[in-house]
Design a protein around this motif. Structure first.
Motif, PDB file in Angstrom:
ATOM      1  N   TYR A  33       0.848  -1.194   0.000  1.00 55.96           N
ATOM      2  CA  TYR A  33       0.000   0.000   0.000  1.00 55.96           C
ATOM      3  C   TYR A  33       0.884   1.245   0.000  1.00 55.96           C
ATOM      4  O   TYR A  33       0.855   2.064   0.913  1.00 55.96           O
ATOM      5  CB  TYR A  33      -0.927  -0.018   1.222  1.00 55.96           C
ATOM      6  CG  TYR A  33      -2.190   0.809   1.057  1.00 55.96           C
ATOM      7  CD1 TYR A  33      -3.185   0.423   0.166  1.00 55.96           C
ATOM      8  CD2 TYR A  33      -2.395   1.959   1.803  1.00 55.96           C
ATOM      9  CE1 TYR A  33      -4.348   1.165   0.021  1.00 55.96           C
ATOM     10  CE2 TYR A  33      -3.557   2.712   1.670  1.00 55.96           C
ATOM     11  CZ  TYR A  33      -4.527   2.311   0.781  1.00 55.96           C
ATOM     12  OH  TYR A  33      -5.680   3.055   0.643  1.00 55.96           O
ATOM     13  N   PHE A  71      -5.417  -6.809   3.793  1.00 58.50           N
ATOM     14  CA  PHE A  71      -6.218  -5.844   4.534  1.00 58.50           C
ATOM     15  C   PHE A  71      -7.414  -6.498   5.225  1.00 58.50           C
ATOM     16  O   PHE A  71      -7.719  -6.195   6.380  1.00 58.50           O
ATOM     17  CB  PHE A  71      -6.700  -4.731   3.591  1.00 58.50           C
ATOM     18  CG  PHE A  71      -7.367  -3.591   4.304  1.00 58.50           C
ATOM     19  CD1 PHE A  71      -6.614  -2.610   4.934  1.00 58.50           C
ATOM     20  CD2 PHE A  71      -8.752  -3.499   4.363  1.00 58.50           C
ATOM     21  CE1 PHE A  71      -7.222  -1.556   5.608  1.00 58.50           C
ATOM     22  CE2 PHE A  71      -9.370  -2.450   5.029  1.00 58.50           C
ATOM     23  CZ  PHE A  71      -8.600  -1.477   5.653  1.00 58.50           C
ATOM     24  N   GLN A 136     -10.423  -1.935  -3.593  1.00 56.93           N
ATOM     25  CA  GLN A 136      -9.759  -2.945  -2.775  1.00 56.93           C
ATOM     26  C   GLN A 136     -10.784  -3.627  -1.880  1.00 56.93           C
ATOM     27  O   GLN A 136     -11.704  -2.991  -1.363  1.00 56.93           O
ATOM     28  CB  GLN A 136      -8.663  -2.310  -1.915  1.00 56.93           C
ATOM     29  CG  GLN A 136      -7.830  -3.335  -1.149  1.00 56.93           C
ATOM     30  CD  GLN A 136      -6.631  -2.704  -0.460  1.00 56.93           C
ATOM     31  OE1 GLN A 136      -6.581  -1.506  -0.256  1.00 56.93           O
ATOM     32  NE2 GLN A 136      -5.659  -3.520  -0.108  1.00 56.93           N
ATOM     33  N   SER A 139     -12.620  -2.569   1.783  1.00 51.80           N
ATOM     34  CA  SER A 139     -12.332  -1.142   1.956  1.00 51.80           C
ATOM     35  C   SER A 139     -13.621  -0.345   2.096  1.00 51.80           C
ATOM     36  O   SER A 139     -14.715  -0.810   1.755  1.00 51.80           O
ATOM     37  CB  SER A 139     -11.544  -0.613   0.753  1.00 51.80           C
ATOM     38  OG  SER A 139     -12.345  -0.665  -0.424  1.00 51.80           O
ATOM     39  N   THR A 140     -13.485   0.886   2.580  1.00 50.70           N
ATOM     40  CA  THR A 140     -14.644   1.774   2.655  1.00 50.70           C
ATOM     41  C   THR A 140     -15.128   2.140   1.256  1.00 50.70           C
ATOM     42  O   THR A 140     -16.305   2.450   1.063  1.00 50.70           O
ATOM     43  CB  THR A 140     -14.300   3.060   3.429  1.00 50.70           C
ATOM     44  OG1 THR A 140     -13.128   3.663   2.855  1.00 50.70           O
ATOM     45  CG2 THR A 140     -14.045   2.764   4.896  1.00 50.70           C
ATOM     46  N   ALA A 181     -10.352   5.105  -4.784  1.00 42.40           N
ATOM     47  CA  ALA A 181      -9.376   4.911  -3.713  1.00 42.40           C
ATOM     48  C   ALA A 181      -9.126   6.217  -2.969  1.00 42.40           C
ATOM     49  O   ALA A 181      -9.620   7.280  -3.366  1.00 42.40           O
ATOM     50  CB  ALA A 181      -8.062   4.393  -4.296  1.00 42.40           C
ATOM     51  N   THR A 216      -8.114   8.253   9.187  1.00 44.18           N
ATOM     52  CA  THR A 216      -7.580   6.954   9.599  1.00 44.18           C
ATOM     53  C   THR A 216      -7.054   7.036  11.023  1.00 44.18           C
ATOM     54  O   THR A 216      -6.713   8.112  11.519  1.00 44.18           O
ATOM     55  CB  THR A 216      -6.451   6.482   8.667  1.00 44.18           C
ATOM     56  OG1 THR A 216      -5.269   7.261   8.911  1.00 44.18           O
ATOM     57  CG2 THR A 216      -6.856   6.599   7.204  1.00 44.18           C
TER      58      THR A 216
END
Length: 259
Positions: A33, A71, A136, A139-140, A181, A216
């Motif tokens: 990442y 992840f 991804q 992921s959110t 992303a 984050t």
């Protein structure tokens, strides 16, 4: 007698050394990442979060033990006591807070689509109808598309990848029309590869605090208030003493320091 005394001295030294050894904190992270966490040509873990994470562990007088995984395996590993914390650009969201506890916000960055220039794709759903968007897994970004723009009503096809590296490759080859992303990792790819191949940000950032959260943070197990408090103090320190900003400038021309 001398041998006995020597053996006792060695044993005492080992006990003293063990007593003063720094505690080990196992931190789950990613290896793919960039520019936050990735492995260089020698296999060594590098990146902005790794660098700042090491500084935070030093200030806490603990030894960081980095554990890389996919992840979608991070939260299960945390709950199973295989790791003690997660530092992997994990957004602090209401949904994730049902499973883990989070520190204060560590970084912030908008989310955005990336597509080929001239594609007419932007943040408006109408421009995405009939298109395939890469995200991804876990992921959110995946959550947003499936929750806010389900394929049955939006006509958007969602293609899920284990890593963003795979998504970028499919974008270049035309197997997806856009990738959704964080603007930080998207900027890293665009500046190194994407812009030379004719890609750029598509439209404006998309805001949805319920799904994307406020930024984050570092995740710890539910109820681990001690470790969460320690990392809160470490985050305050790197934010306040200029460490974060100094490292930030080496990776991005814009600040991702929470306001």
């Amino acid at each position: 007698m001398k041998k006995l005394m020597f053996s006792l001295s060695v044993a005492a030294a080992l006990i003293a050394s063990t007593a003063h050894a720094q505690p080990v904190v196992r931190i789950g992270t990613l290896a793919d990442y960039a520019p936050f966490e990735y492995k260089d040509a020698t296999g060594k873990l590098q990146g902005m979060e790794i660098e700042i994470g090491q500084k935070m562990c030093a200030s806490l007088k603990v030894t960081c033990q980095w554990v890389t995984m996919d992840f979608d395996a991070l939260i299960p590993a945390l709950k199973a006591h295989q790791i003690d914390a997660v530092l992997a650009q994990m957004s602090k969201t209401p949904e994730r807070e049902k499973s883990v506890d989070f520190t204060r916000i560590f970084t912030t960055a908008p989310v955005q689509l990336v597509a080929r220039k001239g594609s007419n794709i932007n943040q408006m759903p109408a421009t995405l109808r009939g298109k395939t968007i890469g995200v991804q897994t876990a992921s959110t970004h995946e959550s947003y598309l499936r929750t806010r723009l389900p394929s049955s009503s939006s006509g958007i096809n969602v293609k899920v990848y284990q890593t963003l590296d795979e998504a970028w490759l499919d974008l270049e080859s035309g197997r997806v029309d856009a990738v959704f992303a964080d603007s930080t990792v998207a900027y890293d790819w665009l500046s190194k590869t994407g812009q030379k191949e004719g890609f750029d940000f598509a439209g404006r950032p998309i805001n949805d605090a319920e799904i994307f959260g406020a930024g984050t943070a570092i995740a710890v197990r539910k109820g681990d208030s001690k470790l969460r408090g320690q990392f809160d103090l470490a985050i305050d320190q790197v934010h306040g003493n200029g460490t974060f900003s100094t490292v930030n400038k080496r990776y991005f021309p814009f600040s991702i320091l929470p306001k």
